[in-house]
Design a protein around this motif. Structure first.
Motif, PDB file in Angstrom:
ATOM      1  N   ASN A 127      -8.390  -0.526   2.404  1.00  0.00           N
ATOM      2  CA  ASN A 127      -9.007  -0.692   1.094  1.00  0.00           C
ATOM      3  C   ASN A 127      -8.567   0.391   0.119  1.00  0.00           C
ATOM      4  OD1 ASN A 127     -10.449  -2.955   1.958  1.00  0.00           O
ATOM      5  ND2 ASN A 127     -12.198  -1.742   2.652  1.00  0.00           N
ATOM      6  N   VAL A 128      -8.357   1.616   0.634  1.00  0.00           N
ATOM      7  CA  VAL A 128      -7.902   2.715  -0.227  1.00  0.00           C
ATOM      8  C   VAL A 128      -6.500   2.418  -0.758  1.00  0.00           C
ATOM      9  CG1 VAL A 128      -7.308   5.167  -0.327  1.00  0.00           C
ATOM     10  CG2 VAL A 128      -9.325   4.428   0.952  1.00  0.00           C
ATOM     11  N   VAL A 129      -5.612   1.955   0.132  1.00  0.00           N
ATOM     12  CA  VAL A 129      -4.218   1.707  -0.251  1.00  0.00           C
ATOM     13  C   VAL A 129      -4.114   0.576  -1.275  1.00  0.00           C
ATOM     14  CG1 VAL A 129      -1.962   0.981   0.640  1.00  0.00           C
ATOM     15  CG2 VAL A 129      -3.310   2.651   1.894  1.00  0.00           C
ATOM     16  N   LYS A 130      -5.043  -0.361  -1.254  1.00  0.00           N
ATOM     17  CA  LYS A 130      -5.034  -1.439  -2.251  1.00  0.00           C
ATOM     18  C   LYS A 130      -5.216  -0.874  -3.663  1.00  0.00           C
ATOM     19  CE  LYS A 130      -6.912  -5.038   0.813  1.00  0.00           C
ATOM     20  NZ  LYS A 130      -8.127  -5.860   1.119  1.00  0.00           N
ATOM     21  N   ILE A 131      -6.004   0.196  -3.793  1.00  0.00           N
ATOM     22  CA  ILE A 131      -6.268   0.801  -5.104  1.00  0.00           C
ATOM     23  C   ILE A 131      -5.296   1.928  -5.402  1.00  0.00           C
ATOM     24  CG2 ILE A 131      -8.026   1.962  -6.501  1.00  0.00           C
ATOM     25  CD1 ILE A 131     -10.155   0.597  -4.813  1.00  0.00           C
ATOM     26  N   TYR A 132      -4.945   2.690  -4.370  1.00  0.00           N
ATOM     27  CA  TYR A 132      -4.035   3.835  -4.533  1.00  0.00           C
ATOM     28  C   TYR A 132      -2.837   3.646  -3.596  1.00  0.00           C
ATOM     29  CZ  TYR A 132      -8.335   5.722  -6.544  1.00  0.00           C
ATOM     30  OH  TYR A 132      -9.478   5.907  -7.286  1.00  0.00           O
ATOM     31  N   PRO A 133      -1.869   2.792  -3.992  1.00  0.00           N
ATOM     32  CA  PRO A 133      -0.772   2.425  -3.089  1.00  0.00           C
ATOM     33  C   PRO A 133       0.200   3.556  -2.758  1.00  0.00           C
ATOM     34  CG  PRO A 133      -0.443   1.501  -5.291  1.00  0.00           C
ATOM     35  CD  PRO A 133      -1.814   2.068  -5.272  1.00  0.00           C
ATOM     36  N   ASN A 134       0.099   4.682  -3.479  1.00  0.00           N
ATOM     37  CA  ASN A 134       1.015   5.793  -3.199  1.00  0.00           C
ATOM     38  C   ASN A 134       0.613   6.603  -1.975  1.00  0.00           C
ATOM     39  OD1 ASN A 134      -0.600   8.344  -4.094  1.00  0.00           O
ATOM     40  ND2 ASN A 134      -0.946   6.876  -5.736  1.00  0.00           N
ATOM     41  N   PHE A 135      -0.563   6.330  -1.386  1.00  0.00           N
ATOM     42  CA  PHE A 135      -1.004   7.120  -0.230  1.00  0.00           C
ATOM     43  C   PHE A 135      -0.191   6.775   1.022  1.00  0.00           C
ATOM     44  CE2 PHE A 135      -4.488   8.526  -2.726  1.00  0.00           C
ATOM     45  CZ  PHE A 135      -5.030   9.627  -2.081  1.00  0.00           C
ATOM     46  N   ARG A 136       0.137   7.812   1.777  1.00  0.00           N
ATOM     47  CA  ARG A 136       0.906   7.680   3.014  1.00  0.00           C
ATOM     48  C   ARG A 136       0.135   8.365   4.143  1.00  0.00           C
ATOM     49  NH1 ARG A 136       2.733   4.792  -0.104  1.00  0.00           N
ATOM     50  NH2 ARG A 136       4.865   4.585  -0.887  1.00  0.00           N
ATOM     51  N   PHE A 137       0.435   7.988   5.381  1.00  0.00           N
ATOM     52  CA  PHE A 137      -0.274   8.602   6.498  1.00  0.00           C
ATOM     53  C   PHE A 137       0.699   9.088   7.563  1.00  0.00           C
ATOM     54  CE2 PHE A 137       0.197   4.205   7.916  1.00  0.00           C
ATOM     55  CZ  PHE A 137       0.544   4.353   9.253  1.00  0.00           C
ATOM     56  N   SER A 138       0.237  10.059   8.334  1.00  0.00           N
ATOM     57  CA  SER A 138       0.991  10.553   9.492  1.00  0.00           C
ATOM     58  C   SER A 138       0.018  11.275  10.405  1.00  0.00           C
ATOM     59  CB  SER A 138       2.106  11.509   9.060  1.00  0.00           C
ATOM     60  OG  SER A 138       1.567  12.639   8.387  1.00  0.00           O
ATOM     61  N   MET A 139       0.361  11.352  11.687  1.00  0.00           N
ATOM     62  CA  MET A 139      -0.450  12.133  12.627  1.00  0.00           C
ATOM     63  C   MET A 139       0.141  13.530  12.697  1.00  0.00           C
ATOM     64  SD  MET A 139      -3.022  10.421  13.727  1.00  0.00           S
ATOM     65  CE  MET A 139      -3.564  11.385  15.144  1.00  0.00           C
ATOM     66  N   ASP A 140      -0.649  14.530  12.326  1.00  0.00           N
ATOM     67  CA  ASP A 140      -0.190  15.915  12.312  1.00  0.00           C
ATOM     68  C   ASP A 140      -1.213  16.801  13.003  1.00  0.00           C
ATOM     69  OD1 ASP A 140       2.237  15.521  10.803  1.00  0.00           O
ATOM     70  OD2 ASP A 140       0.972  15.225   9.033  1.00  0.00           O
ATOM     71  N   THR A 141      -0.820  18.037  13.215  1.00  0.00           N
ATOM     72  CA  THR A 141      -1.718  18.994  13.865  1.00  0.00           C
ATOM     73  C   THR A 141      -2.460  19.793  12.814  1.00  0.00           C
ATOM     74  OG1 THR A 141      -0.223  19.190  15.750  1.00  0.00           O
ATOM     75  CG2 THR A 141      -1.886  20.905  15.488  1.00  0.00           C
TER      76      THR A 141
END
Length: 482
Positions: free
Chosen positions: A27-41
């Motif tokens: 739902n967040v990406v639908k409004i803010y499509p520039n967001f990206r994700f990754s698994m980090d420490t």
């Protein structure tokens, strides 16, 4: 990484509420499509590391007629959506952080929305909307000149450490060389009202802990009453608004109460439940082996709520219950009424408040049987009645409750196995069949309650009073929305 539900599902395999988290991020990406994700420490304040979802992007902010894209990073905890994300600014080399009401020097973002986080009312989209509103009042970043870039590189290096897991070795070890995960006794007190501050002062005065963290959930720098603690700094006391500051606590004390406008008693309790939904899962996440000590009102119900929300074993979730009343009761019998022989076998049990019950119990069975021979039922009752009369009207001020809490904490941290009258799960005692918490004499140690001390003999009057309290408490619990 581009948003891929399949990839995200694989990466969040250890998240407790994976499907809820994925649905929310979609739902967040639908409004803010520039967001990206990754698994980090992620590196916590105490140097501990954990693989978490890094959800980064920019949010649009209008300030003084100009439009800005503010880069932010949300660290999504594995207990999401029941615990709020950790929010940070993510400045580029040409940006510098503007420290203000909602941002600290390291780019950590503090908002009322985070402090009052409560699923399902609280969602990331709502958080971002409030973030935009606050940043439009006070821009969190500004451009730097080339001469300031070296200084900015140092700040960015610090922020990078959070992602890479690099930390100064001193952050992993306490000043005295004790490891956090070893023999170091850390206590977190949640709530900076009169009782919370009284607890901190009592714990510090008693020397019961190596470190005390006061988690101030109030909005504003001085509203929580912590300003004087800042001014007259106490050794080994830290004040924070950040749940991660509570990490690896041996004991977490809950003193908060909702200040809502509920008109009914049930409404007041429900407000407290709603408040706890945003607190207990977060502290349970950061201190998974802690003992939760509840001092919020009504203590029996809020201890039950904490037990349910934390998913801790019943032995590690306790309430302050009748500990203070019992200590006073025993003191009155022993020192004022001069009945030293049985003073330590007299207890206040059951429901804290007007419905508390005097009873005769003991942790030493030999002593108990000897005592039973010394006094008959009538003299016990007369002595209890006289002591209760003296006890009446004394009240419980914040400082006196704080002293009682410090005493409980000392028993836990030092594994003293001392007997205290504290709120514990009473199911199975005195024919109580419901899941309610009532004060009973309990042996208290490192892992919380190790044993409940039963009364000397069956007392039908005491049992009836306890059953009545259990029934009324259970009825209220059934009406709550957990």
């Amino acid at each position: 990484m581009e948003f891929s539900e399949e990839t995200l599902r694989t990466q969040l395999v250890k998240y407790k509420f994976r499907d809820l988290t994925i649905e929310e991020l979609k739902n967040v990406v639908k409004i803010y499509p520039n967001f990206r994700f990754s698994m980090d420490t992620y590196t916590f304040k105490d140097g501990s590391l954990k693989d978490l979802l890094n959800f980064s992007g920019t949010i649009p902010v209008k300030y003084q007629g100009n439009s800005y894209n503010i880069p932010i990073c949300l660290w999504i905890l594995d207990s999401h959506p029941f615990a709020p994300p950790i929010c940070l600014l993510k400045p580029t080399i040409n940006m510098e952080i503007s420290v203000g009401k909602h941002v600290d020097a390291h780019g950590r973002i503090y908002l009322p929305y985070l402090q009052n986080w409560s699923h399902p009312k609280s969602i990331i989209i709502g958080l971002i909307k409030e973030m935009i509103e606050k940043f439009e009042e006070e821009l969190p970043l500004y451009s730097v000149s080339s001469s300031d870039e070296a200084k900015q590189l140092e700040l960015l290096s610090y922020i990078a450490k959070i992602t890479t897991g690099e930390t100064d070795i001193n952050s992993k070890t306490m000043a005295d060389g004790q490891k956090k995960d070893g023999g170091f006794n850390k206590v977190t007190v949640i709530g900076a009202g009169d009782l919370g501050i009284a607890c901190v002062l009592a714990i510090a005065a008693k020397g019961a802990a190596d470190q005390v963290v006061l988690l101030d959930l109030s909005e504003g720098a001085a509203k929580g009453g912590t300003m004087d603690l800042d001014i007259f700094a106490l050794p080994n006391v830290e004040i924070s608004k950040d749940f991660s500051a509570s990490a690896h606590s041996k004991v977490v004390v809950l003193t908060v109460n909702s200040l809502g406008n509920a008109q009914s008693y049930l409404g007041v309790i429900q407000s407290n439940v709603d408040l706890f939904r945003g607190i207990v899962p977060a502290v349970a996440h950061y201190s998974q082996n802690s003992v939760l000590l509840v001092a919020s009102h009504p203590v029996e119900i809020m201890t039950y709520v904490s037990w349910k929300l934390s998913a801790f074993p019943k032995s590690r979730v306790i309430g302050i219950g009748c500990n203070l009343d019992t200590e006073r009761f025993q003191y009155i019998i022993t020192n004022l009424l001069k009945a030293q022989t049985i003073g330590k076998e007299a207890w206040i049990i059951g429901e804290r408040g007007e419905d508390k019950v005097p009873a005769w119990c003991g942790s030493n069975l030999v002593t108990c049987h000897q005592t039973e021979g010394v006094m008959n039922d009538n003299s016990q009752e007369q002595l209890a009645n006289r002591a209760m009369e003296v006890l009446k009207g004394k009240g419980q001020k914040s400082w006196s409750v704080g002293l009682s809490i410090a005493d409980l904490i000392e028993s836990i941290l030092k594994n003293k196995r001392k007997v205290h009258s504290i709120s514990t799960l009473a199911k199975g005692c005195c024919n109580i069949n419901s899941e309610v918490f009532l004060s009973m004499p309990c042996i208290l140690g490192t892992n919380g309650v190790t044993e409940i001390i039963k009364p000397l003999k069956e007392d039908k009057v005491v049992a009836k009073k306890l059953q009545s309290s259990a029934a009324s408490i259970h009825d209220l619990q059934q009406q709550l929305k957990l």
